[in-house]
Design a protein around this motif. Sequence first.
Motif, PDB file in Angstrom:
ATOM      1  N   LYS A   1       0.971  -1.026   0.046  1.00  0.00           N
ATOM      2  CA  LYS A   1       0.091  -0.066  -0.118  1.00  0.00           C
ATOM      3  C   LYS A   1       0.820   1.077   0.147  1.00  0.00           C
ATOM      4  CE  LYS A   1      -4.039  -1.734   2.543  1.00  0.00           C
ATOM      5  NZ  LYS A   1      -4.947  -1.760   3.599  1.00  0.00           N
ATOM      6  N   LYS A   2       1.861   1.221   0.820  1.00  0.00           N
ATOM      7  CA  LYS A   2       2.892   2.294   0.860  1.00  0.00           C
ATOM      8  C   LYS A   2       3.791   2.533  -0.050  1.00  0.00           C
ATOM      9  CE  LYS A   2       2.718   2.209   5.768  1.00  0.00           C
ATOM     10  NZ  LYS A   2       3.554   2.123   7.124  1.00  0.00           N
ATOM     11  N   GLY A   3       4.117   1.550  -1.025  1.00  0.00           N
ATOM     12  CA  GLY A   3       4.835   1.341  -2.113  1.00  0.00           C
ATOM     13  C   GLY A   3       6.132   0.936  -1.732  1.00  0.00           C
ATOM     14  N   ILE A   4       6.503   0.393  -0.658  1.00  0.00           N
ATOM     15  CA  ILE A   4       7.703  -0.057  -0.095  1.00  0.00           C
ATOM     16  C   ILE A   4       8.103  -1.258  -0.478  1.00  0.00           C
ATOM     17  CG2 ILE A   4       9.162  -0.096   2.042  1.00  0.00           C
ATOM     18  CD1 ILE A   4       7.130   2.093   3.198  1.00  0.00           C
ATOM     19  N   GLN A   5       9.453  -1.549  -0.755  1.00  0.00           N
ATOM     20  CA  GLN A   5       9.934  -3.036  -0.980  1.00  0.00           C
ATOM     21  C   GLN A   5       9.939  -3.708   0.381  1.00  0.00           C
ATOM     22  OE1 GLN A   5      13.853  -3.086  -2.072  1.00  0.00           O
ATOM     23  NE2 GLN A   5      13.906  -5.425  -2.467  1.00  0.00           N
ATOM     24  N   THR A   6       9.570  -5.032   0.080  1.00  0.00           N
ATOM     25  CA  THR A   6       9.527  -6.060   1.414  1.00  0.00           C
ATOM     26  C   THR A   6      10.761  -6.985   0.855  1.00  0.00           C
ATOM     27  OG1 THR A   6       6.897  -5.851   1.468  1.00  0.00           O
ATOM     28  CG2 THR A   6       8.102  -7.630   2.537  1.00  0.00           C
ATOM     29  N   PHE A   7      11.461  -7.287   1.965  1.00  0.00           N
ATOM     30  CA  PHE A   7      12.956  -7.904   1.783  1.00  0.00           C
ATOM     31  C   PHE A   7      12.431  -9.422   2.075  1.00  0.00           C
ATOM     32  CE2 PHE A   7      14.441  -3.733   2.462  1.00  0.00           C
ATOM     33  CZ  PHE A   7      15.182  -3.685   1.494  1.00  0.00           C
ATOM     34  N   ALA A   8      12.631 -10.505   1.117  1.00  0.00           N
ATOM     35  CA  ALA A   8      12.334 -11.957   1.484  1.00  0.00           C
ATOM     36  C   ALA A   8      13.426 -12.365   2.493  1.00  0.00           C
ATOM     37  CB  ALA A   8      12.588 -12.703   0.214  1.00  0.00           C
ATOM     38  N   GLN A   9      13.276 -13.328   3.250  1.00  0.00           N
ATOM     39  CA  GLN A   9      14.318 -13.955   3.908  1.00  0.00           C
ATOM     40  C   GLN A   9      14.287 -15.539   3.602  1.00  0.00           C
ATOM     41  OE1 GLN A   9      16.289 -12.102   5.597  1.00  0.00           O
ATOM     42  NE2 GLN A   9      15.167 -10.237   5.761  1.00  0.00           N
ATOM     43  N   THR A  10      15.746 -15.940   3.766  1.00  0.00           N
ATOM     44  CA  THR A  10      15.781 -17.505   3.618  1.00  0.00           C
ATOM     45  C   THR A  10      16.218 -18.023   4.724  1.00  0.00           C
ATOM     46  OG1 THR A  10      16.029 -17.118   1.105  1.00  0.00           O
ATOM     47  CG2 THR A  10      16.959 -19.025   1.976  1.00  0.00           C
ATOM     48  N   ILE A  11      15.895 -19.052   5.406  1.00  0.00           N
ATOM     49  CA  ILE A  11      16.259 -19.779   6.793  1.00  0.00           C
ATOM     50  C   ILE A  11      16.168 -21.244   6.514  1.00  0.00           C
ATOM     51  CG2 ILE A  11      14.111 -19.211   7.925  1.00  0.00           C
ATOM     52  CD1 ILE A  11      16.052 -18.418  10.256  1.00  0.00           C
TER      53      ILE A  11
ATOM     54  N   SER B   1      13.504  -9.306  14.895  1.00  0.00           N
ATOM     55  CA  SER B   1      12.033  -9.712  15.365  1.00  0.00           C
ATOM     56  C   SER B   1      10.986 -10.155  14.158  1.00  0.00           C
ATOM     57  CB  SER B   1      11.460  -8.656  16.203  1.00  0.00           C
ATOM     58  OG  SER B   1      12.546  -8.322  17.306  1.00  0.00           O
ATOM     59  N   ILE B   2      11.043  -9.319  12.994  1.00  0.00           N
ATOM     60  CA  ILE B   2      10.214  -9.505  11.907  1.00  0.00           C
ATOM     61  C   ILE B   2      10.533 -10.892  11.340  1.00  0.00           C
ATOM     62  CG2 ILE B   2      11.529  -8.504   9.850  1.00  0.00           C
ATOM     63  CD1 ILE B   2       7.865  -8.271  10.803  1.00  0.00           C
ATOM     64  N   THR B   3      11.962 -11.239  11.288  1.00  0.00           N
ATOM     65  CA  THR B   3      12.470 -12.574  10.622  1.00  0.00           C
ATOM     66  C   THR B   3      11.812 -13.575  11.521  1.00  0.00           C
ATOM     67  OG1 THR B   3      14.177 -11.417   9.934  1.00  0.00           O
ATOM     68  CG2 THR B   3      14.084 -13.878  10.026  1.00  0.00           C
ATOM     69  N   LEU B   4      11.693 -13.416  12.944  1.00  0.00           N
ATOM     70  CA  LEU B   4      11.112 -14.265  13.798  1.00  0.00           C
ATOM     71  C   LEU B   4       9.808 -14.684  13.593  1.00  0.00           C
ATOM     72  CD1 LEU B   4      12.831 -15.793  16.076  1.00  0.00           C
ATOM     73  CD2 LEU B   4      11.778 -14.283  17.653  1.00  0.00           C
TER      74      LEU B   4
ATOM     75  N   ILE C   1      20.212  -3.737   6.294  1.00  0.00           N
ATOM     76  CA  ILE C   1      19.889  -4.112   4.949  1.00  0.00           C
ATOM     77  C   ILE C   1      19.006  -5.171   4.871  1.00  0.00           C
ATOM     78  CG2 ILE C   1      21.088  -5.182   3.201  1.00  0.00           C
ATOM     79  CD1 ILE C   1      23.855  -4.083   4.240  1.00  0.00           C
ATOM     80  N   TYR C   2      18.333  -5.698   5.870  1.00  0.00           N
ATOM     81  CA  TYR C   2      17.274  -6.791   6.137  1.00  0.00           C
ATOM     82  C   TYR C   2      17.568  -7.718   5.364  1.00  0.00           C
ATOM     83  CZ  TYR C   2      14.890  -2.505   7.584  1.00  0.00           C
ATOM     84  OH  TYR C   2      14.415  -1.329   8.403  1.00  0.00           O
ATOM     85  N   LYS C   3      18.864  -8.346   5.637  1.00  0.00           N
ATOM     86  CA  LYS C   3      19.098  -9.527   4.833  1.00  0.00           C
ATOM     87  C   LYS C   3      20.031 -10.734   5.977  1.00  0.00           C
ATOM     88  CE  LYS C   3      21.402 -11.767   0.836  1.00  0.00           C
ATOM     89  NZ  LYS C   3      22.161 -11.574  -0.320  1.00  0.00           N
ATOM     90  N   LEU C   4      19.218 -11.768   5.968  1.00  0.00           N
ATOM     91  CA  LEU C   4      19.813 -12.708   7.149  1.00  0.00           C
ATOM     92  C   LEU C   4      20.993 -13.415   6.411  1.00  0.00           C
ATOM     93  CD1 LEU C   4      19.100 -13.583   9.860  1.00  0.00           C
ATOM     94  CD2 LEU C   4      17.927 -15.627   8.562  1.00  0.00           C
ATOM     95  N   ILE C   5      22.191 -13.722   7.216  1.00  0.00           N
ATOM     96  CA  ILE C   5      23.388 -14.193   6.944  1.00  0.00           C
ATOM     97  C   ILE C   5      23.456 -15.345   7.802  1.00  0.00           C
ATOM     98  CG2 ILE C   5      25.748 -14.044   6.289  1.00  0.00           C
ATOM     99  CD1 ILE C   5      24.021 -12.991   4.445  1.00  0.00           C
ATOM    100  N   VAL C   6      23.218 -16.612   7.630  1.00  0.00           N
ATOM    101  CA  VAL C   6      23.639 -17.835   8.403  1.00  0.00           C
ATOM    102  C   VAL C   6      24.960 -18.121   8.443  1.00  0.00           C
ATOM    103  CG1 VAL C   6      22.750 -19.971   9.296  1.00  0.00           C
ATOM    104  CG2 VAL C   6      21.213 -18.441   8.300  1.00  0.00           C
ATOM    105  N   GLY C   7      25.651 -18.474   9.808  1.00  0.00           N
ATOM    106  CA  GLY C   7      27.020 -18.799   9.609  1.00  0.00           C
ATOM    107  C   GLY C   7      27.886 -18.026  10.634  1.00  0.00           C
ATOM    108  N   GLU C   8      27.520 -16.957  10.824  1.00  0.00           N
ATOM    109  CA  GLU C   8      28.204 -15.897  11.723  1.00  0.00           C
ATOM    110  C   GLU C   8      27.498 -14.917  12.608  1.00  0.00           C
ATOM    111  OE1 GLU C   8      29.416 -12.065   8.902  1.00  0.00           O
ATOM    112  OE2 GLU C   8      30.647 -14.183   8.701  1.00  0.00           O
ATOM    113  N   ALA C   9      28.069 -14.600  13.847  1.00  0.00           N
ATOM    114  CA  ALA C   9      27.252 -13.818  14.619  1.00  0.00           C
ATOM    115  C   ALA C   9      27.450 -12.359  14.323  1.00  0.00           C
ATOM    116  CB  ALA C   9      27.837 -13.922  15.980  1.00  0.00           C
ATOM    117  N   GLY C  10      26.430 -11.493  14.771  1.00  0.00           N
ATOM    118  CA  GLY C  10      26.287 -10.142  14.449  1.00  0.00           C
ATOM    119  C   GLY C  10      26.703  -9.321  15.285  1.00  0.00           C
ATOM    120  N   SER C  11      27.271  -8.207  14.974  1.00  0.00           N
ATOM    121  CA  SER C  11      27.719  -7.037  16.007  1.00  0.00           C
ATOM    122  C   SER C  11      26.433  -6.229  16.200  1.00  0.00           C
ATOM    123  CB  SER C  11      28.796  -6.200  15.499  1.00  0.00           C
ATOM    124  OG  SER C  11      28.918  -5.069  16.560  1.00  0.00           O
TER     125      SER C  11
END
Length: 737
Positions: free
Chosen positions: A332-342, A362-365, A498-508
Motif C-alpha cells: 500500500k505504501k509502495g515500499i519494498q519488502t525484503f524476503a528471507q531465507t532460513i 524480530s520480523i524474521t522471527l 539491509i534486512y538480509k539474514l546471513i547464517v553462519g556468523e554472529a552479528g555485532s
Amino acid sequence: MSLAKFGFNLKNTMKDIHNKTLQDLEFDTLLSFVSQLCITDSGKDNTLNIKPFVDREQLLIALQQTNEYLSSFENNNSIPSHYFDSISTEIKFLAIENTTLEITSFRKIKTISETVNTHIAFLKKFNDYYPKLFQLSENVIFTKDISTEIDKIIDKFGEIKNNASPTLSSIREQISNLKVKINQSFSKALSEYFTADYLDDIRESVIEHRRVLAVKSMYRRKVKGSVLGTSKTGSIVFIEPQTTEHYSRELNNLLFEEKEEILKILQNLTNFLRPYAELLQNYQAYLTQIDTISAKAQFAQKTNSLLPEITQERLLELKDAFHPLLFLNNQKKGIQTFAQTISLSDNSRIIVISGPNAGGKSITLKTIGLLQLMLQSGMLVPVHRLSKMCLFELILTDIGDNQSIENHLSTYSYRLKNMNYFLKKCNDKTLFLIDEFGTGSDPELGGALAETFLEEFYHRKAFGVITTHYANLKILADELPHTSNANMLFNNKTLEPIYKLIVGEAGSSFTFEVAQKNGIPFGLINRAKKKIETNKVRFDATIARLQKERSIMEKNSSSLKEEETKAREEAKRLEQLNDKIQSKLVNYQELYDQNQQLIYLGKKVNDIAERYFEDKKRRPLISDFLKIVETENSKRKIKTKQEKQQQKELQKSLEKEVIQEISIIREQKKVEKKKQELSEKKEKLQQQRALKIGDRVRIKESKSIGTIDKIEKQKAVINYGLFTTMVDISQLEFVGK
C-alpha cells in the motif's frame, strides 16, 4: 452449524497451543484480513475462528482444497458463486412445531438449495481439476425437491402464485371480477356527479385502499355514499359512492379469505420443509466452508502464496519467505519488502540471530512463526516454490513486551514463567521462537540462565530461532555442533539495516557506532568503552569487522555473479548469431548456384525458341532441346532402372512443356504485333481526328510545311503558298496550329 462433517473441526486445534502464541504472531490480525475477503457473514465468523489442525490428513486435505480453489483463478473452469443469505433463524423455526416461515425465508432457502446443487453438479463435472473440493461436495445430498416445491407456491417476484391451491385460485378470480364491478360502478358515479359539477378539480382520490369521490363541501348532501374523510381546509369531502359500498364490503371479505388461505399454504410448505432441516443446515455449513476456502485462496493470490512441499522429515526450509501482513502493508505504501531465507534441520536445529536493533531480527522471527501457523491452519504461504516445510505439534513463542499487569509480574518474572512453561512442553516435535532471549535481568546472571535454557532446548532436540545481544549465547551457538549463528546485515557506513539474514556468523550490535551516529559525543563513547572489559570490546569489534568484510564480500560476489551471468548471456547470444550467419551464408550460396544454373538454362531455351519462331523448324528445335537435356543428365547419376524410367518420363514432360512454352511465346509475339498494329492505326485515327482546317502539317518523310485549306472525305488540300496539293490525311504529320 456442523462443520466437522466437512473436515473443518473448530475444536481440532494444535496440542496445547497457547493464546499468547497466537497473539505474539498476530494470527488474529491475519485472520481479520482473510475474513474481509469472505462474501457471507457466516463465512467471516467461520474464518475468524480458524485454528491450526492437529490431524495431519485433515490438514493436507484443507491445504489441497485451498490450492485447488486458487488454481480456479487461472483457468477457464471458474468455480460458481457461493453467495447466500444466512438461514440459521429459519432452521431454528423448522425445529419448532406449528411455526410458519415467511415468504422471504422460503426464497432464501430456495436460493441456498439451488446454489449447493450448482456446486455439486459443477464439481462432479470437473472432479479431475478439483478432486478435494469434489470430495467435500460428495458429503452433501443433491436434491431438487426443495426448490421445486417452493417454485410451485412462490413466483420469482416473491409473490404467492394464483395456482398455489384451488381455493386461492377461486378467491383471486372472485376478487378480480369484483374489482371490475367496483371500477365500473365508481366510474358511473364519477361521470354522473362530474356532469352535475359536484366534484372538485381533482375529481377522485384513494383512502384506505378505496377509491373515493372528491366532492365539493357544499354538495356533500347531494352525493349518496359514506364519508371517509375531508381535506385539511375542509373544502373537499371524500365520499365512497353508495353503488360501490356493497362491492367494497364483499371485497374486504374476499381479501380476508385470501390472507387465511395464503397462511394455510405457507403452513403446509413449512411442514414440507421440516424433514429437510438437517440437510439445510448441511447446505449452509458447506457454503460457509466454501466461503472460507475462497477467502484463503484470494488471500494467497494477493500475497503470492503457494503450497510448498510438506515433508515427513524434520526440515523447515524457507526460501524467499515474506511476512504476509508486512507485505500487504508495504504494498500500500509502495515500499519494498525484503524476503528471507532460513533453514532448520537435524544438522542445524537452533539458530541464534544477533545484530543491531531495528535490523529486522524480530520480523524474521515472526515471519517463521506466522508462516508455520498459516500452513498448519490450511493456508498457503508466501515462499518460493522450492521451499519445504514440516509440521510441529507445538509452537512456543516469547515475543514482545511480556509484562503482566494483572498478575503484578515484571517483564523478567513473566519471561521466567514463560520459560518454565517452555521447559515443560518442549520436545523434538516443538518449534520455539524467542525474541531478545535472556534480557530483563543482570546481563551476566540473566545471560548465564539463558545459556542454560538454550542448552536444555538443544538437548531435547527442539527446533528454534532466538534473537539476542548476549555474547555468551553467540559463543555457545558457535560451540554446539547443531546450532548456528546468524546476523542481519548492517551497512557499516550509513549504519542502516539491509534486512538480509546471513547464517553462519554472529552479528555485532554496533552499540558504539549507532550511539555515535545519533549524536552522542565521542568523548563519552570512549569513556563508556573503558568501563567494560577489553576482551568484550575486542570480541564485539572483531564481529563487527567480520560483518563488514562479509558485507563487502557479498557485494563483490553479487557483482561477479552478475558479470558472469552477463558474459554467459553475451557469449550465448554471439554463438547463436554466428550460427545464424553461417546458416544464411550456406543458404545464400546454394540459392545463388541454383539461380545461375536456371539463368543459363533459361537463356539456352530462349535462344532455341527465337530460332523456332523465325524458321518454324521442329527437328532442330527438338534436337537442340535434347542436347540440353542430355548435357544436364550427364551431370546426374542414374542409379536404378526405375530412376531411368522416371528420367525418360521427365524428359517427355519437359519436351511437352518446352513446346507449350514456345507456342505460348509465339502467341505472345503475335499478340504483341497485333497490339502494335492496332496502336499505330489508333494513332493515325487520332491524328486524323485531330487535324483541322488551318493546321500546319507536312507529308511524312518530307521537310516542306503547308497549311490545310480544306478537308474532304479523309483527304486534305494542302497550301504551300506557290501551289496546292490534295493528300490522304493518314500521310500527314501535325506540325502546329
